[in-house]
Enzyme design. Structure first.
Site, PDB file in Angstrom:
ATOM      1  N   ARG A 109     -22.561 110.936 -34.778  1.00 55.78           N
ATOM      2  CA  ARG A 109     -22.212 112.358 -34.553  1.00 55.78           C
ATOM      3  C   ARG A 109     -23.164 113.328 -35.268  1.00 55.78           C
ATOM      4  O   ARG A 109     -22.860 114.507 -35.413  1.00 55.78           O
ATOM      5  CB  ARG A 109     -20.770 112.673 -34.961  1.00 55.78           C
ATOM      6  CG  ARG A 109     -19.745 111.938 -34.136  1.00 55.78           C
ATOM      7  CD  ARG A 109     -18.435 112.697 -34.073  1.00 55.78           C
ATOM      8  NE  ARG A 109     -17.512 112.003 -33.203  1.00 55.78           N
ATOM      9  CZ  ARG A 109     -16.671 111.064 -33.605  1.00 55.78           C
ATOM     10  NH1 ARG A 109     -16.618 110.735 -34.883  1.00 55.78           N
ATOM     11  NH2 ARG A 109     -15.882 110.475 -32.763  1.00 55.78           N
ATOM     12  N   LYS A 131     -34.314 122.800 -29.718  1.00 54.15           N
ATOM     13  CA  LYS A 131     -34.063 122.133 -28.434  1.00 54.15           C
ATOM     14  C   LYS A 131     -34.462 120.664 -28.583  1.00 54.15           C
ATOM     15  O   LYS A 131     -35.591 120.364 -28.979  1.00 54.15           O
ATOM     16  CB  LYS A 131     -34.901 122.771 -27.313  1.00 54.15           C
ATOM     17  CG  LYS A 131     -34.348 124.093 -26.806  1.00 54.15           C
ATOM     18  CD  LYS A 131     -35.119 124.580 -25.587  1.00 54.15           C
ATOM     19  CE  LYS A 131     -34.575 125.895 -25.068  1.00 54.15           C
ATOM     20  NZ  LYS A 131     -35.390 126.462 -23.969  1.00 54.15           N
ATOM     21  N   GLU A 173     -49.241 128.236 -25.382  1.00 52.70           N
ATOM     22  CA  GLU A 173     -47.928 128.729 -25.840  1.00 52.70           C
ATOM     23  C   GLU A 173     -48.132 129.847 -26.879  1.00 52.70           C
ATOM     24  O   GLU A 173     -47.335 130.784 -26.958  1.00 52.70           O
ATOM     25  CB  GLU A 173     -47.097 127.586 -26.450  1.00 52.70           C
ATOM     26  CG  GLU A 173     -46.727 126.467 -25.474  1.00 52.70           C
ATOM     27  CD  GLU A 173     -45.633 126.830 -24.456  1.00 52.70           C
ATOM     28  OE1 GLU A 173     -45.105 127.955 -24.493  1.00 52.70           O
ATOM     29  OE2 GLU A 173     -45.325 125.960 -23.611  1.00 52.70           O
ATOM     30  N   LYS A 213     -41.704 132.922 -32.490  1.00 52.77           N
ATOM     31  CA  LYS A 213     -40.700 132.080 -31.829  1.00 52.77           C
ATOM     32  C   LYS A 213     -39.410 132.028 -32.662  1.00 52.77           C
ATOM     33  O   LYS A 213     -38.304 132.149 -32.126  1.00 52.77           O
ATOM     34  CB  LYS A 213     -41.255 130.661 -31.591  1.00 52.77           C
ATOM     35  CG  LYS A 213     -40.156 129.753 -31.066  1.00 52.77           C
ATOM     36  CD  LYS A 213     -40.580 128.577 -30.263  1.00 52.77           C
ATOM     37  CE  LYS A 213     -39.303 127.885 -29.742  1.00 52.77           C
ATOM     38  NZ  LYS A 213     -39.553 126.695 -28.992  1.00 52.77           N
ATOM     39  N   GLU A 223     -30.218 130.662 -25.712  1.00 56.76           N
ATOM     40  CA  GLU A 223     -30.890 131.170 -24.509  1.00 56.76           C
ATOM     41  C   GLU A 223     -29.943 131.897 -23.547  1.00 56.76           C
ATOM     42  O   GLU A 223     -29.931 131.657 -22.343  1.00 56.76           O
ATOM     43  CB  GLU A 223     -31.613 130.010 -23.790  1.00 56.76           C
ATOM     44  CG  GLU A 223     -32.760 130.502 -22.919  1.00 56.76           C
ATOM     45  CD  GLU A 223     -33.657 129.382 -22.397  1.00 56.76           C
ATOM     46  OE1 GLU A 223     -34.266 128.681 -23.234  1.00 56.76           O
ATOM     47  OE2 GLU A 223     -33.752 129.233 -21.181  1.00 56.76           O
ATOM     48  N   ARG A 227     -34.125 134.832 -25.594  1.00 56.46           N
ATOM     49  CA  ARG A 227     -34.890 133.575 -25.685  1.00 56.46           C
ATOM     50  C   ARG A 227     -35.579 133.254 -24.356  1.00 56.46           C
ATOM     51  O   ARG A 227     -36.560 132.509 -24.319  1.00 56.46           O
ATOM     52  CB  ARG A 227     -33.987 132.415 -26.148  1.00 56.46           C
ATOM     53  CG  ARG A 227     -34.773 131.132 -26.404  1.00 56.46           C
ATOM     54  CD  ARG A 227     -34.035 130.089 -27.208  1.00 56.46           C
ATOM     55  NE  ARG A 227     -34.884 128.921 -27.398  1.00 56.46           N
ATOM     56  CZ  ARG A 227     -34.648 127.944 -28.237  1.00 56.46           C
ATOM     57  NH1 ARG A 227     -33.567 127.968 -29.000  1.00 56.46           N
ATOM     58  NH2 ARG A 227     -35.475 126.918 -28.357  1.00 56.46           N
ATOM     59  N   ASN A 231     -39.812 131.733 -21.704  1.00 53.18           N
ATOM     60  CA  ASN A 231     -40.071 131.082 -20.406  1.00 53.18           C
ATOM     61  C   ASN A 231     -41.223 131.744 -19.651  1.00 53.18           C
ATOM     62  O   ASN A 231     -41.578 131.294 -18.555  1.00 53.18           O
ATOM     63  CB  ASN A 231     -38.810 131.124 -19.522  1.00 53.18           C
ATOM     64  CG  ASN A 231     -37.686 130.298 -20.135  1.00 53.18           C
ATOM     65  OD1 ASN A 231     -37.946 129.351 -20.865  1.00 53.18           O
ATOM     66  ND2 ASN A 231     -36.446 130.677 -19.866  1.00 53.18           N
ATOM     67  N   HIS A 234     -43.681 129.875 -17.396  1.00 49.82           N
ATOM     68  CA  HIS A 234     -43.154 128.526 -17.189  1.00 49.82           C
ATOM     69  C   HIS A 234     -42.548 128.295 -15.801  1.00 49.82           C
ATOM     70  O   HIS A 234     -42.494 127.157 -15.350  1.00 49.82           O
ATOM     71  CB  HIS A 234     -42.120 128.184 -18.268  1.00 49.82           C
ATOM     72  CG  HIS A 234     -42.760 127.857 -19.597  1.00 49.82           C
ATOM     73  ND1 HIS A 234     -43.449 128.788 -20.332  1.00 49.82           N
ATOM     74  CD2 HIS A 234     -42.812 126.700 -20.305  1.00 49.82           C
ATOM     75  CE1 HIS A 234     -43.903 128.216 -21.437  1.00 49.82           C
ATOM     76  NE2 HIS A 234     -43.534 126.954 -21.447  1.00 49.82           N
ATOM     77  N   HIS A 238     -44.172 125.169 -14.418  1.00 54.61           N
ATOM     78  CA  HIS A 238     -43.441 123.936 -14.111  1.00 54.61           C
ATOM     79  C   HIS A 238     -43.662 123.511 -12.659  1.00 54.61           C
ATOM     80  O   HIS A 238     -43.738 122.316 -12.361  1.00 54.61           O
ATOM     81  CB  HIS A 238     -41.939 124.105 -14.377  1.00 54.61           C
ATOM     82  CG  HIS A 238     -41.595 124.092 -15.839  1.00 54.61           C
ATOM     83  ND1 HIS A 238     -40.476 124.714 -16.353  1.00 54.61           N
ATOM     84  CD2 HIS A 238     -42.218 123.528 -16.894  1.00 54.61           C
ATOM     85  CE1 HIS A 238     -40.444 124.536 -17.664  1.00 54.61           C
ATOM     86  NE2 HIS A 238     -41.489 123.819 -18.017  1.00 54.61           N
ATOM     87  N   HIS A 253     -49.257 120.152 -20.200  1.00 61.31           N
ATOM     88  CA  HIS A 253     -48.248 121.205 -20.077  1.00 61.31           C
ATOM     89  C   HIS A 253     -48.830 122.602 -20.326  1.00 61.31           C
ATOM     90  O   HIS A 253     -48.616 123.536 -19.542  1.00 61.31           O
ATOM     91  CB  HIS A 253     -47.094 120.918 -21.048  1.00 61.31           C
ATOM     92  CG  HIS A 253     -46.081 122.020 -21.099  1.00 61.31           C
ATOM     93  ND1 HIS A 253     -45.239 122.307 -20.044  1.00 61.31           N
ATOM     94  CD2 HIS A 253     -45.778 122.931 -22.069  1.00 61.31           C
ATOM     95  CE1 HIS A 253     -44.459 123.328 -20.364  1.00 61.31           C
ATOM     96  NE2 HIS A 253     -44.772 123.730 -21.582  1.00 61.31           N
TER      97      HIS A 253
HETATM   98  N1  GLY Z   1     -39.804 126.134 -25.228  1.00 60.74           N
HETATM   99  C1  GLY Z   1     -39.042 127.293 -25.056  1.00 60.74           C
HETATM  100  C2  GLY Z   1     -37.890 127.404 -25.996  1.00 60.74           C
HETATM  101  O1  GLY Z   1     -37.879 126.726 -26.996  1.00 60.74           O
HETATM  102  O2  GLY Z   1     -36.980 128.131 -25.732  1.00 60.74           O
END
Ligand code: GLY
Length: 353
Positions: A109, A131, A173, A213, A223, A227, A231, A234, A238, A253
């Site tokens: 957990r 993330k 980025e 960031k 997000e 946030r 993107n 992206h 993508h 990427h």
């Molecule tokens: N890679 C975009 C974010 O971390 O929200």
């Protein structure tokens, strides 16, 4: 979401030992992939604070960001005395920090973890912001959780082991962070010489990039709103990655993001008033450093379909983050199919592909 300690470290041993002290633990595990096991583990192996640590190594590259690798890490932890009070250190690029972060967040957990990103892409993006996850059923980052590392240690010495393509990939980025922040930061990024890297200057830019960031993640960790600024580039990026995959072409990427920025800044120009001179300067920087992604108008429909399947969309409407100017972020924007095809025409004309 709990705030991560983000440490710009010139002395990795001191920073890591301090970070480990902050996380009381019974056992210490270090996750690498086979590449960082060979190239980066020797740089930390003799640290006093890692005496007795167990090393886990999984195959490198995004295609191994799988349930199988995750299961291997869980099993290793489980069979080698891992407990709820163990600590995992992820040493690697975004694949290792994403998968290791997810393994740590779910084992018993959830146990603490520390990220030591070794690529520029991971330093300025993947390893920061909580993330975590794996690819599943052919879909990128399909399974995962938001769960911050206890600490993220940024040591730019690792960057000297990276090839130019991987540096450029991470730098895209950073360029995105410049566009969504301030004129000054954007200007220093588009004037940086990526063909003759000044590592001390790069370290300063990395620190600034990460703080941009971090500021956004603190405001909107899950997000729901701002946030989404991260993107930028992206949605189209993508789609380029998916097309490259379908055509067996290799694309890093950050390159796809850079080409995606050209497209989405053009959409910003026609829809939200992004200034032409800044569009031109950003495009010139990208063309000079990233080359072009060639495609013809026969794949427009396919690219459009990829965009409609992006997981950031709601009710099938393609969700773009656009810009009114440098730092003037417009989230939750849409575009018609005609505008998207016009954007692809612009991309091909302006890059001569
Ligand atoms: N890679 C975009 C974010 O971390 O929200």
């Amino acid at each position: 979401m709990r705030k991560q300690d983000i440490i710009i470290s010139n002395d990795l041993e001191a920073s890591l030992c301090h970070a480990i002290e902050q996380c009381s633990h019974d056992k210490l595990f270090v996750l690498t992939d086979h590449t960082t096991n060979e190239k980066c583990r020797p740089l930390i192996a003799d640290f006093d604070c890692l005496k007795g640590a167990e090393y886990i190594s999984i195959p490198a590259t995004d295609e191994h960001k799988t349930l199988e690798s995750l299961s291997y890490v869980w099993s290793y932890l489980s069979q080698n005395g891992g407990s709820r009070h163990s600590l995992l250190i992820n040493l690697g690029g975004g694949m290792v920090t994403d998968l290791g972060g997810f393994a740590a967040s779910t084992f018993k957990r959830g146990i603490n973890y520390i990220n030591i990103p070794t690529t520029l892409l991971a330093m300025v993006d993947a390893a920061v912001g909580g993330k975590t996850g794996i690819n599943f059923n052919g879909l990128k980052n399909e399974i995962g959780v938001f769960s911050p590392a206890h600490s993220v240690l940024l040591n730019t010495t690792f960057l000297k082991t990276l090839d130019t393509a991987n540096l450029c990939s991470g730098y895209a980025e950073m360029l995105k962070h410049g566009l969504i922040s301030t004129e000054t930061h954007w200007a220093e990024l588009v004037n940086f010489d990526l063909t003759n890297i000044d590592y001390a200057a790069l370290q300063q830019l990395v620190a600034k990039s990460v703080s941009i960031k971090e500021g956004i993640v603190q405001t909107d960790p899950y997000e729901q709103g701002i946030r989404k600024a991260l993107n930028l580039g992206h949605t189209v990026g993508h789609a380029f990655e998916s097309l490259a995959l379908a055509e067996n072409r290799t694309v890093l990427h950050g390159y796809a993001v850079a080409w995606g920025l050209i497209c989405e800044l053009y959409l910003s120009f026609i829809k939200t008033g992004f200034p032409k001179d800044r569009l031109r300067q950003t495009i010139d920087f990208i063309k000079n450093n990233y080359g072009v992604f060639a495609f013809d108008c026969k794949v427009y429909e396919q690219l459009y379909q990829f965009m409609t399947h992006d997981k950031k969309n709601t009710s099938g409407i393609i969700n773009f983050t656009l810009m009114g100017d440098i730092g003037d972020i417009k989230i939750n924007q849409s575009a018609t199919k005609e505008e998207i095809f016009e954007m692809l025409d612009f991309y091909r004309e302006t890059t001569g592909c």
